[in-house]
Motif scaffolding. Structure first.
Motif, PDB file in Angstrom:
ATOM      1  N   THR A  28      -9.691   1.416  -8.775  1.00 37.65           N
ATOM      2  CA  THR A  28      -8.482   0.931  -9.452  1.00 37.65           C
ATOM      3  C   THR A  28      -7.421   0.501  -8.457  1.00 37.65           C
ATOM      4  O   THR A  28      -6.832  -0.581  -8.575  1.00 37.65           O
ATOM      5  N   ILE A  29      -7.163   1.329  -7.455  1.00 35.50           N
ATOM      6  CA  ILE A  29      -6.111   0.977  -6.493  1.00 35.50           C
ATOM      7  C   ILE A  29      -6.552  -0.201  -5.630  1.00 35.50           C
ATOM      8  O   ILE A  29      -5.724  -1.004  -5.189  1.00 35.50           O
ATOM      9  N   SER A  30      -7.860  -0.353  -5.396  1.00 37.86           N
ATOM     10  CA  SER A  30      -8.341  -1.515  -4.646  1.00 37.86           C
ATOM     11  C   SER A  30      -8.125  -2.804  -5.435  1.00 37.86           C
ATOM     12  O   SER A  30      -7.740  -3.834  -4.863  1.00 37.86           O
ATOM     13  N   LEU A  31      -8.363  -2.740  -6.741  1.00 40.50           N
ATOM     14  CA  LEU A  31      -8.134  -3.921  -7.574  1.00 40.50           C
ATOM     15  C   LEU A  31      -6.655  -4.301  -7.615  1.00 40.50           C
ATOM     16  O   LEU A  31      -6.296  -5.482  -7.521  1.00 40.50           O
ATOM     17  N   ILE A  32      -5.776  -3.289  -7.740  1.00 41.07           N
ATOM     18  CA  ILE A  32      -4.341  -3.586  -7.773  1.00 41.07           C
ATOM     19  C   ILE A  32      -3.884  -4.123  -6.420  1.00 41.07           C
ATOM     20  O   ILE A  32      -3.071  -5.061  -6.347  1.00 41.07           O
ATOM     21  N   ALA A  33      -4.388  -3.543  -5.322  1.00 41.94           N
ATOM     22  CA  ALA A  33      -4.037  -4.048  -3.995  1.00 41.94           C
ATOM     23  C   ALA A  33      -4.503  -5.494  -3.825  1.00 41.94           C
ATOM     24  O   ALA A  33      -3.799  -6.327  -3.226  1.00 41.94           O
ATOM     25  N   ALA A  34      -5.695  -5.822  -4.360  1.00 40.00           N
ATOM     26  CA  ALA A  34      -6.178  -7.193  -4.269  1.00 40.00           C
ATOM     27  C   ALA A  34      -5.286  -8.140  -5.077  1.00 40.00           C
ATOM     28  O   ALA A  34      -4.974  -9.255  -4.633  1.00 40.00           O
ATOM     29  N   SER A  65       1.412  15.767 -12.565  1.00 39.56           N
ATOM     30  CA  SER A  65       0.098  16.283 -12.977  1.00 39.56           C
ATOM     31  C   SER A  65      -0.575  15.354 -13.980  1.00 39.56           C
ATOM     32  O   SER A  65      -1.107  15.789 -15.012  1.00 39.56           O
ATOM     33  N   LEU A  66      -0.575  14.072 -13.645  1.00 35.28           N
ATOM     34  CA  LEU A  66      -1.219  13.079 -14.505  1.00 35.28           C
ATOM     35  C   LEU A  66      -1.830  11.997 -13.632  1.00 35.28           C
ATOM     36  O   LEU A  66      -1.197  11.502 -12.704  1.00 35.28           O
ATOM     37  N   ASN A  67      -3.074  11.645 -13.916  1.00 39.04           N
ATOM     38  CA  ASN A  67      -3.732  10.538 -13.240  1.00 39.04           C
ATOM     39  C   ASN A  67      -3.454   9.251 -14.001  1.00 39.04           C
ATOM     40  O   ASN A  67      -3.706   9.173 -15.210  1.00 39.04           O
ATOM     41  N   TRP A  68      -2.946   8.247 -13.302  1.00 42.91           N
ATOM     42  CA  TRP A  68      -2.579   7.000 -13.978  1.00 42.91           C
ATOM     43  C   TRP A  68      -3.742   6.030 -14.075  1.00 42.91           C
ATOM     44  O   TRP A  68      -3.671   5.063 -14.834  1.00 42.91           O
ATOM     45  N   TRP A  69      -4.823   6.241 -13.350  1.00 38.69           N
ATOM     46  CA  TRP A  69      -5.924   5.295 -13.338  1.00 38.69           C
ATOM     47  C   TRP A  69      -6.966   5.675 -14.394  1.00 38.69           C
ATOM     48  O   TRP A  69      -7.126   6.844 -14.744  1.00 38.69           O
ATOM     49  N   PRO A  70      -7.721   4.691 -14.915  1.00 40.32           N
ATOM     50  CA  PRO A  70      -8.777   5.001 -15.898  1.00 40.32           C
ATOM     51  C   PRO A  70      -9.877   5.833 -15.267  1.00 40.32           C
ATOM     52  O   PRO A  70     -10.335   5.553 -14.162  1.00 40.32           O
ATOM     53  N   SER A  71     -10.325   6.849 -15.968  1.00 40.64           N
ATOM     54  CA  SER A  71     -11.374   7.721 -15.434  1.00 40.64           C
ATOM     55  C   SER A  71     -12.698   6.985 -15.288  1.00 40.64           C
ATOM     56  O   SER A  71     -13.516   7.337 -14.429  1.00 40.64           O
ATOM     57  N   LEU A  91       0.830  -1.205   0.000  1.00 45.62           N
ATOM     58  CA  LEU A  91       0.000   0.000   0.000  1.00 45.62           C
ATOM     59  C   LEU A  91       0.864   1.255   0.000  1.00 45.62           C
ATOM     60  O   LEU A  91       0.592   2.219  -0.727  1.00 45.62           O
ATOM     61  N   THR A  92       1.924   1.255   0.793  1.00 49.78           N
ATOM     62  CA  THR A  92       2.842   2.395   0.795  1.00 49.78           C
ATOM     63  C   THR A  92       3.490   2.579  -0.568  1.00 49.78           C
ATOM     64  O   THR A  92       3.653   3.714  -1.049  1.00 49.78           O
ATOM     65  N   ALA A  93       3.865   1.482  -1.210  1.00 52.95           N
ATOM     66  CA  ALA A  93       4.480   1.570  -2.538  1.00 52.95           C
ATOM     67  C   ALA A  93       3.515   2.184  -3.550  1.00 52.95           C
ATOM     68  O   ALA A  93       3.913   3.020  -4.381  1.00 52.95           O
ATOM     69  N   LEU A  94       2.231   1.793  -3.501  1.00 51.54           N
ATOM     70  CA  LEU A  94       1.254   2.347  -4.437  1.00 51.54           C
ATOM     71  C   LEU A  94       0.995   3.824  -4.159  1.00 51.54           C
ATOM     72  O   LEU A  94       0.824   4.623  -5.090  1.00 51.54           O
ATOM     73  N   ILE A  95       0.972   4.205  -2.881  1.00 51.04           N
ATOM     74  CA  ILE A  95       0.796   5.619  -2.544  1.00 51.04           C
ATOM     75  C   ILE A  95       1.976   6.438  -3.055  1.00 51.04           C
ATOM     76  O   ILE A  95       1.819   7.542  -3.595  1.00 51.04           O
ATOM     77  N   TRP A  96       3.176   5.901  -2.910  1.00 51.52           N
ATOM     78  CA  TRP A  96       4.378   6.605  -3.374  1.00 51.52           C
ATOM     79  C   TRP A  96       4.329   6.815  -4.880  1.00 51.52           C
ATOM     80  O   TRP A  96       4.583   7.927  -5.384  1.00 51.52           O
ATOM     81  N   ILE A  97       3.942   5.796  -5.636  1.00 52.61           N
ATOM     82  CA  ILE A  97       3.851   5.939  -7.086  1.00 52.61           C
ATOM     83  C   ILE A  97       2.768   6.951  -7.458  1.00 52.61           C
ATOM     84  O   ILE A  97       2.933   7.792  -8.357  1.00 52.61           O
ATOM     85  N   THR A  98       1.640   6.896  -6.762  1.00 52.50           N
ATOM     86  CA  THR A  98       0.541   7.824  -7.047  1.00 52.50           C
ATOM     87  C   THR A  98       0.945   9.267  -6.784  1.00 52.50           C
ATOM     88  O   THR A  98       0.627  10.175  -7.565  1.00 52.50           O
ATOM     89  N   LYS A  99       1.659   9.509  -5.687  1.00 50.03           N
ATOM     90  CA  LYS A  99       2.093  10.871  -5.386  1.00 50.03           C
ATOM     91  C   LYS A  99       3.096  11.377  -6.420  1.00 50.03           C
ATOM     92  O   LYS A  99       3.108  12.577  -6.738  1.00 50.03           O
ATOM     93  N   VAL A 100       3.922  10.498  -6.956  1.00 43.45           N
ATOM     94  CA  VAL A 100       4.846  10.921  -8.010  1.00 43.45           C
ATOM     95  C   VAL A 100       4.065  11.328  -9.249  1.00 43.45           C
ATOM     96  O   VAL A 100       4.380  12.333  -9.902  1.00 43.45           O
TER      97      VAL A 100
END
Length: 632
Positions: free
Chosen positions: A234-240, A221-227, A207-216
């Motif tokens: 999206t992050i729940s699916l990746i965490a699962a 100034s880009l959202n990596w997840w599908p709108s 979870l910390t790793a995903l938060i770190w990537i998201t903050k980068v």
């Protein structure tokens, strides 16, 4: 009417304009906005370097956009401005304890949102303006979270006496069999509950790793997840996926041996962290962001393009630096050919040089994103290399003084080379590859802390005070002597002559001063985490899960007292060296490294939560690399 800043005419591609103005100053039409600096006893030097003279920015080399924002923040401080506080909007009937409670919770929620969730410049500036605020938010907070994470008690069970890989008997009496060499992080002493490890310990790590990537990505100034899915889903699916993926390895006996290797778990986390990068790349490709044909031409615009003759309604965005002119190959035209308009469908597709040209062209935004992804991959590979390096070092213990220095400085060289590569990819100017100062700030912190964490873990396997003395003497000596030399105008001029930098001296001095502040953060947060983890793991319930910090007499070379005492002395030497270095920089260059770091965090408020996420992730890597896993 007061003049807030002068306008300097020139083009964005002009090298002279880039050197005269700041690399990060905003381009306003054909003009650049350059802040007017204050007069002082060192007026000429400060005007050249962009030094700020206000109370909050005294001694800073902020230039360009950073100086404009800093000036606005200082102006707000002088007038006592603060964000609107609705705590006084309570009705007059709400008095006493109830009103104070409402005010407290309202203020706390607002501060939490303004500092960590949706950072605001004024809120972050107040949070890091004092020394206790900086230490609390940037040092003690990530260190405390990492120590709390590794101290969560594991459900533990005795080793199976029938297990051929481990020696029966109590942990304190175990000894390696003849011909068997125990790894440097110790033999596994207990069985660990797999499901607790997977869902709690490893789950928080991912979870910390995903938060770190998201903050980068937020800094980019880009959202990596599908709108269409949104961030929470999206992050729940990746965490699962990160949790469910390793379960088959544990269920099937043929693959269970992989679960005891730390490198296998870190490699899986590497793939999980690479998923947001792949998803963002896939989104851009599906939206054809790599083609640059997102808008149709009007009928008037088509008159001046080949689309008027070919019948095509798409547009081609000009290449960077072309100033609106299409880059058409002159060799593709025949000056002696007659004027002919083909109405045949095959001829229409045959005579379309402009469309053929655009298929070979990539828009600058897409190329910038590719560079950004490459920088992320280099950063992800860094901690894979670090895990492999730690494994090799621990498998070859013990080491003498020369071998210790060789291992340490080979790792230092490796990290600095990766840091230089990432810094080159990110670029220092807005027209270089990614060209993002906040991203370069975070990646510098990431690599500096990666280097420091593995050096800290090494302290637990130093055999004598002489090894501590040698390492600290070399580290502090290089820091105090080489850093001021690298900040001199002569050294900058040499780099320019060699083609290693094209920055102005003011921008170069700013980066070097920033690096001093980042090193201060990396040294302190890594040392506090190291000392705290030794205490909680040596005396806490996870002592047998982390035999690296057990120090219970099974290894004659290493002991708890030597490690703690020498590490505390080393930390004190680092604090003194940092104070001396900042004093030298202040004396020779008139720049305050602390003020520089504070204003960076205030100008780019998103840096604060991103820095804390990055530090927590790297500190978790340090602890994860020395845990001993054996599942029943």
């Amino acid at each position: 009417m007061p003049e807030f800043f002068p306008f300097i005419p020139g083009t964005e591609a002009s090298r002279a304009a880039r050197q005269h103005a700041a690399d990060s100053s905003p381009l306003l039409g054909r003009f650049r906005a350059v802040p007017r600096t204050r007069n002082s006893p060192r007026s000429h030097a400060q005007n050249q370097l962009g030094l700020l003279g206000g109370p909050g920015g005294r001694g800073s080399v902020h230039v360009g956009y950073g100086a404009l924002v800093t000036a606005g923040l200082e102006e707000g401080d002088r007038h006592g401005s603060r964000p609107a506080d609705d705590s006084d909007s309570d009705s007059e009937d709400d008095t006493g304890l109830l009103r104070r409670q409402r005010r407290f919770w309202r203020t706390s929620c607002r501060r939490l949102n303004d500092v960590w969730i949706s950072p605001r410049q004024t809120a972050v500036k107040r949070a890091v303006d004092t020394w206790w605020g900086r230490w609390g938010n940037l040092v003690f907070l990530p260190a405390g979270l990492a120590i709390a994470w590794c101290s969560i008690p594991f459900p533990q069970y005795p080793l199976d006496p029938q297990d051929p890989d481990h020696i029966p008997g109590p942990p304190s009496d175990s000894a390696p069999s003849p011909g068997h060499r125990a790894p440097g992080h110790g033999e596994a002493r207990v069985q660990v509950n797999f499901w607790f490890f997977l869902f709690v310990y490893y789950g928080f790590y991912n979870l910390t790793a995903l938060i770190w990537i998201t903050k980068v990505f937020n800094l980019y100034s880009l959202n990596w997840w599908p709108s269409s899915l949104g961030f929470p889903l999206t992050i729940s699916l990746i965490a699962a996926v990160s949790i469910l993926g390793p379960i088959p390895l544990y269920i099937f006996p043929e693959t269970r041996f992989l679960t005891v290797h730390n490198t296998a778990w870190i490699s899986w986390t590497f793939l999980i962290m690479a998923l947001p990068v792949g998803i963002a790349f896939w989104i851009l490709m599906t939206h054809e962001r790599h083609l640059g044909l997102r808008h149709s031409l009007s009928e008037t615009q088509r008159i001046f393009t080949s689309s008027w003759w070919t019948g095509d309604t798409d547009t081609m965005i000009p290449a960077r630096g072309s100033r609106g002119h299409l880059r058409v190959d002159i060799g593709a035209f025949d000056p002696h050919a007659g004027f002919e308009v083909s109405t045949d469908q095959r001829g229409r597709h045959r005579h379309r040089p402009a469309l053929a040209e655009r298929r070979r062209w990539l828009p600058a935004s897409f190329v910038r994103f590719v560079w950004f992804c490459l920088a992320l991959l280099v950063g992800l590979f860094a901690y894979l290399i670090g895990e492999a390096y730690a494994e090799i070092y621990l498998r070859t213990l013990p080491h003498n003084n020369f071998e210790t220095i060789a291992y340490v400085y080979s790792w230092i060289v490796t990290v600095h080379l990766l840091d230089m590569l990432t810094g080159w990819i990110l670029g220092a100017s807005e027209d270089e590859r990614v060209g993002s100062y906040p991203l370069s700030w975070i990646f510098k912190l990431y690599f500096m802390l990666t280097y420091q964490t593995y050096v800290r873990a090494l302290y637990a396997r130093l055999r004598s005070p002489e090894q501590f003395i040698w390492l600290q003497a070399l580290s502090s000596g290089f820091l105090i002597i080489l850093t001021p030399i690298q900040m001199t105008p002569l050294f900058h001029r040499i780099l320019c002559l060699l083609g290693l930098t094209g920055q102005s001296y003011g921008s170069y001095l700013k980066l070097q001063t920033r690096n001093v502040f980042i090193r201060f953060l990396a040294e302190n947060v890594s040392m506090i985490t190291f000392l705290g983890s030794i205490l909680v793991l040596h005396y806490g319930p996870n002592k047998d899960v982390y035999p690296y910090f057990a120090f219970d007499g099974t290894d004659k070379y290493y002991d708890f007292d030597l490690t703690m005492t020498a590490s505390v002395i080393t930390w004190a030497c680092e604090l003194v060296a940092g104070i001396v270095l900042r004093a030298l920089i202040r004396w020779f260059f008139g720049v305050d490294a602390t003020a520089e770091g504070k204003l960076d965090l205030a100008v780019w408020p998103e840096l604060l939560p991103t820095a804390v996420a990055a530090m927590l992730h790297v500190l978790q890597n340090m602890m994860f690399s020395i845990i001993r896993l054996h599942f029943g």
